[in-house]
Design a protein around this motif. Structure first.
Motif, short mmCIF file in Angstrom:
data_model
loop_
_atom_site.label_atom_id
_atom_site.label_comp_id
_atom_site.label_asym_id
_atom_site.label_seq_id
_atom_site.Cartn_x
_atom_site.Cartn_y
_atom_site.Cartn_z
N GLY A 1 1.29 9.04 -6.19
CA GLY A 1 0.61 10.30 -6.40
C GLY A 1 0.45 11.08 -5.10
N ILE A 2 0.05 10.37 -4.05
CA ILE A 2 -0.08 11.02 -2.74
C ILE A 2 1.28 11.48 -2.24
CG2 ILE A 2 -0.75 10.66 -0.33
CD1 ILE A 2 -2.85 8.70 -1.28
N ALA A 3 2.31 10.66 -2.45
CA ALA A 3 3.65 11.03 -1.99
C ALA A 3 4.15 12.29 -2.67
CB ALA A 3 4.61 9.87 -2.24
N ALA A 4 3.80 12.48 -3.94
CA ALA A 4 4.24 13.67 -4.66
C ALA A 4 3.54 14.92 -4.15
CB ALA A 4 3.99 13.49 -6.16
N VAL B 1 0.82 -1.22 0.00
CA VAL B 1 0.00 0.00 0.00
C VAL B 1 0.85 1.27 0.00
CG1 VAL B 1 -1.79 1.27 1.22
CG2 VAL B 1 -1.86 -1.22 1.15
N GLY B 2 1.58 1.51 1.09
CA GLY B 2 2.24 2.79 1.26
C GLY B 2 3.20 3.20 0.16
N PRO B 3 4.23 2.40 -0.14
CA PRO B 3 5.21 2.81 -1.16
C PRO B 3 4.64 2.96 -2.56
CG PRO B 3 6.10 1.07 0.24
CD PRO B 3 4.65 1.17 0.55
N ASN B 4 3.48 2.38 -2.82
CA ASN B 4 2.88 2.48 -4.15
C ASN B 4 1.90 3.63 -4.28
OD1 ASN B 4 4.22 0.18 -5.30
ND2 ASN B 4 2.86 -1.13 -4.11
N CYS B 5 1.75 4.43 -3.25
CA CYS B 5 0.91 5.63 -3.33
C CYS B 5 1.77 6.80 -3.83
CB CYS B 5 0.32 5.97 -1.96
SG CYS B 5 -0.83 4.73 -1.32
N LEU C 1 5.83 -5.50 -4.39
CA LEU C 1 6.60 -5.33 -3.15
C LEU C 1 7.97 -4.71 -3.40
CD1 LEU C 1 5.91 -8.86 -1.58
CD2 LEU C 1 4.59 -6.76 -1.22
N THR C 2 8.42 -4.73 -4.63
CA THR C 2 9.81 -4.38 -4.91
C THR C 2 10.14 -2.93 -4.59
OG1 THR C 2 9.99 -6.06 -6.64
CG2 THR C 2 11.54 -4.22 -6.75
N ARG C 3 9.28 -1.99 -4.98
CA ARG C 3 9.58 -0.58 -4.77
C ARG C 3 9.90 -0.29 -3.30
NH1 ARG C 3 7.96 4.21 -7.35
NH2 ARG C 3 6.58 3.01 -8.73
N GLY C 4 9.03 -0.71 -2.40
CA GLY C 4 9.23 -0.45 -0.99
C GLY C 4 10.34 -1.28 -0.37
N ALA C 5 10.45 -2.54 -0.76
CA ALA C 5 11.44 -3.43 -0.16
C ALA C 5 12.86 -2.97 -0.50
CB ALA C 5 11.21 -4.87 -0.62
N GLU C 6 13.12 -2.62 -1.74
CA GLU C 6 14.45 -2.15 -2.13
C GLU C 6 14.80 -0.84 -1.42
OE1 GLU C 6 14.65 -1.85 -6.35
OE2 GLU C 6 15.06 -3.99 -6.64
N ALA C 7 13.84 0.08 -1.37
CA ALA C 7 14.11 1.37 -0.73
C ALA C 7 14.41 1.19 0.76
CB ALA C 7 12.92 2.29 -0.94
N LEU C 8 13.66 0.33 1.44
CA LEU C 8 13.89 0.12 2.87
C LEU C 8 15.22 -0.57 3.12
CD1 LEU C 8 10.35 -0.95 4.19
CD2 LEU C 8 11.61 1.14 4.73
N ASN D 1 1.67 15.12 -1.07
CA ASN D 1 1.65 15.22 0.39
C ASN D 1 2.51 14.11 0.97
OD1 ASN D 1 1.03 15.44 3.12
ND2 ASN D 1 -1.11 15.96 2.75
N PRO D 2 3.83 14.30 1.02
CA PRO D 2 4.72 13.23 1.50
C PRO D 2 4.45 12.82 2.95
CG PRO D 2 5.92 15.30 1.22
CD PRO D 2 4.58 15.49 0.60
N GLY D 3 4.02 13.76 3.78
CA GLY D 3 3.72 13.40 5.16
C GLY D 3 2.56 12.43 5.26
N LEU D 4 1.51 12.67 4.49
CA LEU D 4 0.36 11.77 4.48
C LEU D 4 0.75 10.40 3.95
CD1 LEU D 4 -2.64 11.22 4.84
CD2 LEU D 4 -3.03 12.20 2.56
N ALA D 5 1.59 10.38 2.93
CA ALA D 5 2.03 9.09 2.38
C ALA D 5 2.80 8.29 3.42
CB ALA D 5 2.90 9.34 1.14
N LYS D 6 3.62 8.97 4.21
CA LYS D 6 4.35 8.27 5.27
C LYS D 6 3.40 7.71 6.32
CE LYS D 6 8.81 10.65 4.98
NZ LYS D 6 9.79 11.50 5.73
N TYR D 7 2.37 8.49 6.67
CA TYR D 7 1.44 7.98 7.68
C TYR D 7 0.63 6.80 7.16
CZ TYR D 7 -1.88 7.58 11.41
OH TYR D 7 -2.64 7.08 12.44
#
Length: 387
Positions: free
Chosen positions: A173-176, A167-171, A258-265, A178-184
């Motif tokens: 549009g929201i991250a671009a 969910v989170g890392p694939n949002c 899962l790749t986008r978030g897993a690699e970044a973390l 409102n990055p704070g909301l995307a983190k929450y």
């Protein structure tokens, strides 16, 4: 307050019944009185009185009133919003067919002494006592059961972690926008559910046990050796459970999501210096142990979920370090292609994070609350232990 009943509709007065030749025997009446709730804005409340003939007696007596024959009437009553007055003696019923009913207001004041649990939540001292007892129980489990329960907890961490990565890392549009909301969103969706499963369904999570088991040691409920047995076996079980979930998700065909978030973390968690990672680990397990503490104080499923949601989503959203979570995220990131070696993962992340998590559980939680509500505090003040 007294209310006098009028002759009931559909029932002949007692005098008329005598003149008709009926035996001069009073027919029993069942009388029910109910006052409507008092209105704080004032005004008279209404008293409803229901009178109904009693059933026929086998030896004779008055006839039963038909089912629809119950009659009712309302009499205005002036409410009293002050203290309850002593009940006045009940006046005897008149033999002329009238019924006297007395209504007494219940007491309006309650006296409470001492510390009281509110809305199903235990007091802080009760939570600490419950935490120490839970830690003592955990240290007495056989090693194989702790390992198995630890593996179950590791699986729950993997399941929640997979939801987080989906969910989170694939949002994006929201991250671009409102990055704070995307983190929450990343913090609130995934790990709080895993924590709830761990606490409610039954399992052994190393990070929470650092506080619970050490509290049991401080209160004299268990020995240091038993505590260390629990920590080692729980950690080993958590590792096995996380490794199993990495293997499962690597073969489910779901790695693209899962790749986008897993690699970044994986890259983020192995890039920081030792000191920063260690301090972030202290803060992370402080949050996690607070979730455990709050869940111990709640008695409902909803209360336990709220207890998990706030602290767990906070530590993920902020970007802190949790050793058991990292046992799932970093190896999965390596499987997905992150340029991180197992050696770098072990020395740059696992060692400082594990040490920081232990400091948080033992010092920030167990020691502090023992000073406030337990044996350490009683040693300072000289107070005896209360039952």
């Amino acid at each position: 307050m007294l209310a006098q009943a009028l002759p009931l509709r559909g029932c002949a007065p007692l005098g008329a019944a005598r003149s008709a030749g009926v035996a001069a025997r009073s027919r029993p009446l069942r009388v029910l009185a109910q006052a409507a709730p008092e209105r704080p804005s004032g005004g008279g409340s209404r008293l409803r009185i229901l009178a109904q003939a009693a059933p026929e007696r086998p030896a004779g007596g008055g006839a039963r009133m038909p089912p629809g024959g119950a009659s009712s009437f309302e009499t205005p009553v002036s409410p009293s919003y002050g203290s309850a007055q002593p009940a006045a003696p009940v006046a005897p019923a008149s033999t002329g067919g009238n019924v006297v009913v007395q209504v007494t207001s219940p007491p309006t004041s309650v006296s409470i002494n001492g510390e009281v649990a509110v809305n199903g939540v235990l007091t802080p001292s009760q939570i600490y006592e419950k935490a120490a007892n839970a830690g003592a129980y955990k240290t007495q489990l056989p090693w194989w059961k702790i390992v198995l329960l630890g593996a179950v907890a590791g699986c729950y961490v993997g399941l929640g972690g997979a939801l987080l990565l989906t969910v989170g890392p694939n949002c994006t549009g929201i991250a671009a926008q409102n990055p704070g909301l995307a983190k929450y969103i990343t913090g609130a969706i995934g790990f709080p559910f895993a924590m709830l499963q761990i606490l409610v369904c039954g399992s052994e999570l190393f990070t929470g046990n650092t506080a619970l088991c050490f509290a049991a040691v401080l209160e004299g409920k268990t020995k240091i050796g038993a505590m260390l047995k629990n920590w080692v076996c729980a950690y080993a079980g958590n590792f096995l459970g996380c490794a199993l979930m990495v293997a499962l998700f690597a073969n489910t065909g779901l790695l693209p999501q899962l790749t986008r978030g897993a690699e970044a973390l994986a890259l983020y968690k192995t890039a920081a210096p030792f000191k920063e990672t260690f301090l972030k680990a202290i803060c992370a397990n402080w949050f996690v142990c607070l979730a455990v503490w709050q869940a111990l104080g709640a008695n409902s499923m909803g209360g336990k979920f709220v207890a998990c949601l706030g602290p767990v989503s906070a530590f993920v959203c902020i970007g802190l370090e949790h050793c058991i979570a990292n046992l799932f995220f970093v190896p999965l990131g390596i499987v997905c292609g992150a340029s991180v070696t197992l050696e770098k993962f072990f020395f740059s992340n696992i060692i400082p994070v594990t040490l920081g998590n232990i400091v948080a559980g033992t010092i920030c939680m167990a020691t502090v609350y023992s000073l406030l509500y337990g044996a350490l505090g009683r040693k300072i003040t000289g107070e005896p232990k209360t039952a």
